[in-house]
Write a protein that holds these residues in place. Structure first.
Motif, short mmCIF file in Angstrom:
data_model
loop_
_atom_site.label_atom_id
_atom_site.label_comp_id
_atom_site.label_asym_id
_atom_site.label_seq_id
_atom_site.Cartn_x
_atom_site.Cartn_y
_atom_site.Cartn_z
N ALA A 242 0.86 -1.19 0.00
CA ALA A 242 0.00 0.00 0.00
C ALA A 242 0.90 1.23 0.00
CB ALA A 242 -0.91 0.01 1.22
N MET A 243 0.69 2.12 -0.97
CA MET A 243 1.53 3.31 -1.13
C MET A 243 0.64 4.53 -1.32
SD MET A 243 4.02 1.61 -4.02
CE MET A 243 4.47 -0.13 -3.94
N ASP A 244 1.14 5.68 -0.91
CA ASP A 244 0.38 6.91 -1.14
C ASP A 244 1.33 8.09 -1.27
OD1 ASP A 244 1.16 7.78 1.46
OD2 ASP A 244 -0.58 6.78 2.35
N ASN A 245 0.78 9.27 -1.46
CA ASN A 245 1.59 10.47 -1.68
C ASN A 245 1.67 11.34 -0.43
OD1 ASN A 245 -1.19 11.10 -2.01
ND2 ASN A 245 -0.68 13.01 -3.06
N THR A 246 1.81 10.68 0.72
CA THR A 246 1.96 11.43 1.96
C THR A 246 3.43 11.74 2.23
OG1 THR A 246 2.00 9.38 3.25
CG2 THR A 246 -0.12 10.50 3.02
N THR A 247 3.66 12.80 2.94
CA THR A 247 5.00 13.19 3.33
C THR A 247 4.94 13.82 4.72
OG1 THR A 247 6.98 14.42 2.66
CG2 THR A 247 4.84 15.51 2.32
N ARG A 248 6.07 13.93 5.37
CA ARG A 248 6.14 14.56 6.70
C ARG A 248 7.29 15.56 6.69
NH1 ARG A 248 6.29 10.10 11.26
NH2 ARG A 248 5.83 11.92 12.57
N ASP A 249 7.03 16.74 7.16
CA ASP A 249 8.05 17.78 7.21
C ASP A 249 8.88 17.63 8.48
OD1 ASP A 249 7.08 19.04 4.85
OD2 ASP A 249 5.45 19.90 6.03
N MET A 250 10.21 17.79 8.34
CA MET A 250 11.07 17.77 9.52
C MET A 250 11.01 19.13 10.19
SD MET A 250 15.04 16.59 9.93
CE MET A 250 15.76 18.06 9.21
N LEU A 251 10.57 19.16 11.44
CA LEU A 251 10.39 20.42 12.16
C LEU A 251 11.69 20.90 12.80
CD1 LEU A 251 6.94 19.67 13.84
CD2 LEU A 251 7.40 20.76 11.64
N TYR A 253 15.82 19.38 14.47
CA TYR A 253 16.80 18.30 14.63
C TYR A 253 17.41 18.48 16.01
CZ TYR A 253 20.11 14.80 12.95
OH TYR A 253 20.82 13.64 12.75
N ASN A 254 17.01 17.62 16.96
CA ASN A 254 17.37 17.84 18.36
C ASN A 254 18.03 16.59 18.93
OD1 ASN A 254 17.59 18.80 20.93
ND2 ASN A 254 15.40 18.77 21.40
N GLY A 255 19.25 16.76 19.45
CA GLY A 255 19.95 15.65 20.09
C GLY A 255 20.27 14.51 19.14
N GLY A 256 20.46 14.84 17.88
CA GLY A 256 20.81 13.81 16.91
C GLY A 256 19.62 13.09 16.33
N PHE A 257 18.40 13.49 16.75
CA PHE A 257 17.19 12.83 16.24
C PHE A 257 16.28 13.86 15.60
CE2 PHE A 257 18.70 10.22 19.73
CZ PHE A 257 18.69 8.94 19.16
N PRO A 258 15.80 13.59 14.37
CA PRO A 258 14.87 14.54 13.73
C PRO A 258 13.48 14.42 14.34
CG PRO A 258 15.21 12.64 12.32
CD PRO A 258 16.12 12.46 13.50
N LYS A 259 12.79 15.55 14.38
CA LYS A 259 11.40 15.58 14.84
C LYS A 259 10.53 15.99 13.66
CE LYS A 259 8.24 17.68 18.17
NZ LYS A 259 8.09 18.66 19.30
N TYR A 260 9.53 15.15 13.36
CA TYR A 260 8.68 15.37 12.20
C TYR A 260 7.28 15.82 12.61
CZ TYR A 260 12.23 12.91 9.48
OH TYR A 260 13.40 12.53 8.88
N GLY A 261 6.68 16.56 11.72
CA GLY A 261 5.30 16.97 11.91
C GLY A 261 4.35 15.88 11.45
N PRO A 262 3.05 16.12 11.50
CA PRO A 262 2.07 15.11 11.08
C PRO A 262 2.16 14.86 9.57
CG PRO A 262 0.99 17.21 11.51
CD PRO A 262 2.40 17.37 11.97
N ALA A 263 1.74 13.67 9.17
CA ALA A 263 1.73 13.33 7.75
C ALA A 263 0.72 14.18 7.01
CB ALA A 263 1.42 11.84 7.58
N ARG A 264 1.07 14.56 5.81
CA ARG A 264 0.16 15.33 4.96
C ARG A 264 0.29 14.84 3.52
NH1 ARG A 264 3.00 18.85 1.87
NH2 ARG A 264 5.11 19.40 2.55
N TYR A 265 -0.76 15.03 2.75
CA TYR A 265 -0.71 14.65 1.34
C TYR A 265 0.00 15.73 0.53
CZ TYR A 265 -3.82 10.66 1.91
OH TYR A 265 -4.35 9.45 2.27
#
Length: 326
Positions: A242-251, A253-265
């Motif tokens: 199952a595939m779709d055209n969703t993406t998540r924006d990286m909000l 980069y803290n402590g070596g780990f990226p933090k992403y926002g909610p998925a959006r089309y």
């Protein structure tokens, strides 16, 4: 559509016995004649491709007469280009209503002899329905041009009002070198890895906002690592991705780990592509071994009708990236 047509390419198609399909049709020389019946047949076949998914008609290739081989090219059957010119063929195709603007005719001459001509006719998928000279609408089905049902005509006429998408595949071959922390007597392990890339192409004139695509891939060609955490039964022949055209924006980069926002089309604009996935295949993948297998896809876009597409593994281009990495 690939427009790199040459006599050499057609000779290879004959030698490789490339079979007709919903996007390819062979016609012998007698398919082009200045009779009313033959002209109607030309408009019938060309309009059927435009009403369906587009394709190529090659006038000047004869098929075998044997029933079991009658969709395979046997030999050239040249058209007399002096009597039946490219302009004449354009005029015949121009009788289709409404006129198809996306037709391209490529004349090829064997040994530069105009009396030994082949006409390659490329037809793009149209955004409306086209009528042949007999006032009927046709579509491609099982190597033939057959009349369309009323609902099919209405559906084609509404193409311009909703997004239209195609799924495309390519197989990438890479040479992988596995280095071990402990030196091995025979050196690092070297093997070929194959990846199936799945791409969506917006072929219409309207952007697609919500796109969902389901691709059934034969379990016999999937790498064990690809199946490691997937739920399937031993009796299954395919695994459905199952595939779709969703993406998540990286909000951030803290402590070596990226933090992403909610998925959006992410909208897919007209005439652009969207890369869906890259799926690992078995290391000894050989399309000729699995030539009977198919990839089956279903595409759902906004309020468009569901589109179902099947592709043989032998139709997929394999790109060897081994030399590129040297």
């Amino acid at each position: 559509m690939n427009s790199d047509w040459t006599i050499t390419r057609l000779e290879k198609m004959i030698n490789d016995q490339v079979e007709e399909n919903t996007h390819l049709d062979y016609k012998s020389a007698d398919a082009l004649q200045k009779t009313a019946g033959k002209k109607k047949e030309v408009t019938k076949d060309v309009s059927a491709f435009a009403n369906s998914d587009g394709g190529v008609i090659i006038y000047g290739l004869k098929e075998f007469d044997e029933p079991e081989k009658n969709h395979l090219p046997e030999a050239f059957d040249f058209v007399d280009g002096e009597e039946l010119t490219k302009e004449w063929l354009e005029h015949v195709i121009g009788n289709i209503s409404p006129r198809i603007n996306s037709v391209r005719i490529i004349p090829l001459r064997f040994n530069d002899d105009i009396k030994k001509s082949i006409y390659v006719v490329e037809i793009q998928k149209s955004t409306t329905a086209h009528q042949a000279m007999d006032y009927r609408y046709y579509k491609r089905y099982n190597f033939e041009s057959i009349p369309m049902e009323d609902f099919e005509i209405r559906d084609v006429m509404n193409r311009i009002t909703y997004p239209t998408f195609e799924i495309e595949y390519e197989i990438i071959k890479k040479t992988v070198t596995e280095n071990s922390p402990i030196p091995l007597p025979d050196g690092p392990k070297v093997y070929d890895a194959y990846y199936l890339n799945c791409v969506l192409r917006n072929t219409g004139n309207i952007y697609g906002m919500y796109v969902n695509c389901f691709v059934d891939i034969p379990l016999t060609i999937m790498h064990e690592k690809e199946l490691q955490y997937k739920d399937y039964s031993e009796s299954d022949l395919y695994y459905r991705f199952a595939m779709d055209n969703t993406t998540r924006d990286m909000l951030e980069y803290n402590g070596g780990f990226p933090k992403y926002g909610p998925a959006r089309y992410e909208p897919i604009l007209p005439k652009t592509i969207y890369r869906l996935a890259s799926i690992r295949l078995i290391d000894d993948f050989d399309p000729t071994v699995h030539k009977g297998d198919e990839l089956n896809a279903e595409i759902y876009v906004d309020n468009s009708p569901m589109k179902s597409i099947s592709n043989s593994l032998t139709e997929i281009q394999i790109y060897d990236q081994t030399d590129e990495n040297k």
